[in-house]
Design an enzyme around this catalytic site. Structure first.
Site, mmCIF file in Angstrom:
data_model
loop_
_atom_site.group_PDB
_atom_site.id
_atom_site.type_symbol
_atom_site.label_atom_id
_atom_site.label_comp_id
_atom_site.label_asym_id
_atom_site.label_seq_id
_atom_site.Cartn_x
_atom_site.Cartn_y
_atom_site.Cartn_z
ATOM 1 N N LYS A 1 -21.833 44.906 114.359
ATOM 2 C CA LYS A 1 -21.763 45.123 115.665
ATOM 3 C C LYS A 1 -21.647 43.660 116.313
ATOM 4 C CE LYS A 1 -23.159 45.034 119.368
ATOM 5 N NZ LYS A 1 -22.336 43.875 120.169
ATOM 6 N N SER B 1 -30.027 36.294 121.664
ATOM 7 C CA SER B 1 -31.158 35.601 122.551
ATOM 8 C C SER B 1 -32.691 36.257 122.149
ATOM 9 C CB SER B 1 -30.899 36.233 124.095
ATOM 10 O OG SER B 1 -30.866 37.256 124.350
ATOM 11 N N PHE C 1 -22.407 35.961 120.576
ATOM 12 C CA PHE C 1 -20.975 35.286 121.014
ATOM 13 C C PHE C 1 -20.635 34.111 120.592
ATOM 14 C CE2 PHE C 1 -22.914 33.356 124.625
ATOM 15 C CZ PHE C 1 -22.259 32.063 124.626
ATOM 16 N N GLU D 1 -19.156 41.499 122.104
ATOM 17 C CA GLU D 1 -18.323 42.064 122.813
ATOM 18 C C GLU D 1 -17.219 41.163 123.673
ATOM 19 O OE1 GLU D 1 -21.177 42.224 123.318
ATOM 20 O OE2 GLU D 1 -21.876 42.680 125.425
ATOM 21 N N GLU E 1 -33.762 28.728 128.560
ATOM 22 C CA GLU E 1 -32.793 28.304 127.558
ATOM 23 C C GLU E 1 -31.472 28.338 128.223
ATOM 24 O OE1 GLU E 1 -31.423 31.106 124.469
ATOM 25 O OE2 GLU E 1 -30.642 29.526 123.142
ATOM 26 N N CYS F 1 -27.069 27.662 119.447
ATOM 27 C CA CYS F 1 -28.508 28.112 119.135
ATOM 28 C C CYS F 1 -29.180 26.790 118.704
ATOM 29 C CB CYS F 1 -28.820 28.993 118.444
ATOM 30 S SG CYS F 1 -28.683 28.752 116.513
HETATM 31 P P1 NAD Z 1 -27.513 38.184 123.131
HETATM 32 O O1 NAD Z 1 -28.914 38.378 122.935
HETATM 33 O O2 NAD Z 1 -27.072 38.506 124.551
HETATM 34 O O3 NAD Z 1 -26.328 39.139 122.610
HETATM 35 C C1 NAD Z 1 -26.523 39.329 121.150
HETATM 36 C C2 NAD Z 1 -26.170 40.826 120.667
HETATM 37 O O4 NAD Z 1 -26.812 41.739 121.146
HETATM 38 C C3 NAD Z 1 -24.576 40.926 120.983
HETATM 39 O O5 NAD Z 1 -23.979 41.718 120.143
HETATM 40 C C4 NAD Z 1 -24.734 41.912 122.265
HETATM 41 O O6 NAD Z 1 -23.643 42.932 122.467
HETATM 42 C C5 NAD Z 1 -26.193 42.517 121.928
HETATM 43 N N1 NAD Z 1 -26.758 42.778 123.390
HETATM 44 C C6 NAD Z 1 -26.792 42.114 124.542
HETATM 45 N N2 NAD Z 1 -27.651 42.964 125.267
HETATM 46 C C7 NAD Z 1 -28.239 44.066 124.603
HETATM 47 C C8 NAD Z 1 -29.395 44.854 125.098
HETATM 48 N N3 NAD Z 1 -29.891 44.935 126.269
HETATM 49 N N4 NAD Z 1 -29.587 45.853 123.866
HETATM 50 C C9 NAD Z 1 -29.370 45.931 122.843
HETATM 51 N N5 NAD Z 1 -28.336 45.000 122.522
HETATM 52 C C10 NAD Z 1 -27.924 43.944 123.345
HETATM 53 O O7 NAD Z 1 -26.713 36.745 122.937
HETATM 54 P P2 NAD Z 1 -25.602 36.055 123.271
HETATM 55 O O8 NAD Z 1 -25.294 35.714 124.825
HETATM 56 O O9 NAD Z 1 -24.385 36.697 122.566
HETATM 57 O O10 NAD Z 1 -25.750 34.885 122.270
HETATM 58 C C11 NAD Z 1 -26.503 33.743 122.870
HETATM 59 C C12 NAD Z 1 -27.880 33.689 122.373
HETATM 60 O O11 NAD Z 1 -28.095 33.701 120.847
HETATM 61 C C13 NAD Z 1 -28.611 32.498 122.625
HETATM 62 O O12 NAD Z 1 -29.871 32.585 123.122
HETATM 63 C C14 NAD Z 1 -28.650 31.562 121.395
HETATM 64 O O13 NAD Z 1 -29.947 30.715 121.334
HETATM 65 C C15 NAD Z 1 -28.833 32.647 120.205
HETATM 66 N N6 NAD Z 1 -28.302 32.467 119.221
HETATM 67 C C16 NAD Z 1 -29.565 32.246 118.170
HETATM 68 C C17 NAD Z 1 -29.219 31.737 116.980
HETATM 69 C C18 NAD Z 1 -30.077 31.791 115.554
HETATM 70 O O14 NAD Z 1 -29.969 31.442 114.694
HETATM 71 N N7 NAD Z 1 -31.521 31.595 116.156
HETATM 72 C C19 NAD Z 1 -27.722 31.638 116.421
HETATM 73 C C20 NAD Z 1 -26.963 31.775 117.475
HETATM 74 C C21 NAD Z 1 -27.032 32.149 118.717
#
Ligand code: NAD
Length: 497
Positions: A173, A226, A149, A176, A382, A281
């Site tokens: 994808k 994450s 997000f 959401e 985090e 991140c």
């Molecule tokens: P998230 O992991 O909750 O979600 C990321 C994606 O995975 C979304 O599209 C979500 O719909 C999907 N998702 C969520 N739960 C899922 C599950 N149980 N099974 C399958 N898919 C699932 O992350 P977020 O809260 O949207 O974003 C923040 C996180 O992203 C932080 O941890 C941040 O550090 C990380 N991030 C990392 C980078 C990088 O380059 N390393 C860049 C941006 C964000």
């Protein structure tokens, strides 16, 4: 209430979705739209469209692919403010920050508008008598991206422009929580001349993600999000035989040595700690001061925090916007409570802040902890909010050891005026992206982005030449044209000569 639909085969779906999720304006706390939540059948329709489109796109001349990238870049450039406004209204970040995000995304499109140079192979003449060897890099086919997000425009643009320019077709994808930037990108890419089915967007959650991971016709998956989900994507995706790049979460430390330019270090700690409400991140979440550096640094940090204005992202007076959802704000508040219980010193408390006229908004003002130690939950997790922790190390080596013992390895920074110390740091630190007097070392589009350790699974960095390599596979060709001088059966292993 507007419903944001999937974009498949060049247009929006029209059927009423079986499931939807609410999308909020984080500044007002009001629901502004709903987004379709994709099913396995929706993913399958997108894969069919992308597979059909690959027949032609995978064979399209590189000049045509480049022209479409140029055209897409022009549209993005003209309408960058529209995309930035969409980010602010669903993510909450301030408009200038949103514009910066769009700019960093556009730079990836600019990079791959020259994909002909990036997709060149190698050629060796006469490796044996009458024999030449060369390589070409071919697209993989249908590939998918799953994005977080916190950068709803830029992170998808780390993926799909590179994949598509290289000749693949793509299924995105997006998160959401803030889906509109992907909708705009899909419409504008079509306007730029991209054929139907080359870029598809399926919204949703785990249901759509699992369908992507299991689909036999998807060759590769890029993920950013994450760490627990990144690990899951890597394990499940590779189990299904896919090429996977999965970038995870972070806990980014910034070391401040006693000889640092303290004004610069204080500016950096506050900018990188609270920018985008800490939802980056590459945000700095831990400042590790060495020796007596904290005594000089902390009052400067507090002075700057006092001047920060928290408010709606579209208010030009706001420096920091709300968090993305009420649930996420409550989770971050939970960490602040935990930090107090664990014995960290709460020097600035951002709880209880409300923005006038936006009492239901998901706001939390900047928060600062001192005396944080590695056994505390606020250190181990985090937090992903406007909470900056300060730790005190006796020596430079102690500070390096803290960072190297941390399971994450996304970004880090050192603030010092000592070139030797900076060089030791850049060589010894076990982190993928390192800033020297730079708090957020995000590489430009012609380098690749990627952390180490639990911040990446699969080891493939994203965008830059690393991205081109991820979305293509090399083929080596060894060729000889019939020559009457060189005939005859030879059962020996091929040798040069
Ligand atoms: P998230 O992991 O909750 O979600 C990321 C994606 O995975 C979304 O599209 C979500 O719909 C999907 N998702 C969520 N739960 C899922 C599950 N149980 N099974 C399958 N898919 C699932 O992350 P977020 O809260 O949207 O974003 C923040 C996180 O992203 C932080 O941890 C941040 O550090 C990380 N991030 C990392 C980078 C990088 O380059 N390393 C860049 C941006 C964000």
């Amino acid at each position: 209430m507007k419903t944001i639909q999937h974009w498949i085969a060049g247009s929006n779906e029209t059927a009423t979705p079986e499931r939807t999720a609410p999308v909020y304006d984080p500044a007002t706390g009001e629901q502004t739209s709903e987004v379709a939540m994709g099913s396995a059948a929706d993913v399958d329709r997108a894969v069919t469209a992308a597979s059909e489109a690959f027949e032609e796109w995978g064979d399209a001349p590189v000049t045509r692919r480049q022209q479409i990238m140029f055209a897409f870049r022009e549209i993005l450039n003209e309408r960058r403010d529209e995309m930035a406004a969409a980010l602010t209204s669903e993510h909450g970040k301030t408009l200038p920050d949103a514009k910066g995000e769009v700019q960093r995304g556009i730079e990836v499109v600019e990079f791959v508008a020259n994909i002909a140079h990036l997709q060149k192979g190698e050629y060796s003449d006469q490796v044996s008598t009458g024999v030449d060897t060369f390589t070409i890099r071919q697209p993989l086919g249908v590939v998918a991206g799953i994005t977080p997000f916190n950068f709803p425009a830029m992170v998808p643009m780390w993926m799909y422009p590179v994949a598509i320019a290289a000749g693949n077709t793509f299924i995105l994808k997006p998160s959401e929580k803030d889906p509109s930037a992907s909708q705009l990108a899909a419409e504008w890419f079509a306007e730029a001349g991209l054929p139907e089915g080359v870029f598809n967007v399926v919204h949703g959650d785990k249901v759509a993600v699992d369908a992507i991971l299991e689909h036999p016709d998807i060759a590769a998956v890029s993920f950013v999000g994450s760490t627990p989900i990144a690990r899951y994507i890597y394990e499940e995706g590779t189990r299904h035989g896919k090429r996977i790049q999965a970038l995870g979460g972070a806990k980014n430390h910034m070391i401040v040595l006693p000889d640092a330019d303290m004004e610069l270090a204080a500016d950096a700690a506050v900018s990188a700690g609270y920018g985008s409400a800490g939802e980056r991140c590459m945000a700095i979440s831990v400042v590790v001061t060495v020796g007596d550096a904290a005594d000089e640094l902390l009052p400067m940090v507090e002075e700057r925090i006092a001047k920060l204005r928290t408010g709606p992202g579209n208010d030009p007076d706001s420096d920091m916007g709300p968090l993305v959802t009420g649930d996420h704000r409550d989770r971050v508040v939970g960490f602040i409570e935990k930090g107090e219980q664990e014995g960290a010193t709460l020097r600035v408390d951002g709880r209880g802040f409300t923005s006038d006229g936006n009492e239901k908004g998901f706001f939390l003002a900047p928060t600062l902890f001192d005396d944080v130690s590695t056994d505390m939950e606020i250190y181990k997790n985090e937090i992903f909010g406007p909470v900056l922790s300060v730790m005190r190390a006796e020596t430079f080596q102690d500070a390096i050891d803290v960072i190297n013992a941390n399971p994450y390895g996304n970004g880090t920074a050192i603030f010092t005026c000592d070139g030797g110390a900076a060089r030791t740091f850049q060589r010894e630190i076990e982190v993928g992206m390192v800033g020297v007097n730079i708090p957020i070392p995000v590489p430009l589009s012609f380098y690749s982005f990627g952390g180490w350790k639990d911040s990446i699974f699969g080891g493939h960095p994203i965008y830059g030449t690393g991205g081109v390599e991820f979305y293509t596979r090399p083929k080596v060709i060894i060729s000889r044209w019939p020559d009457p001088m060189h005939r005859g059966v030879d059962l020996g292993f091929p040798q040069h000569g």
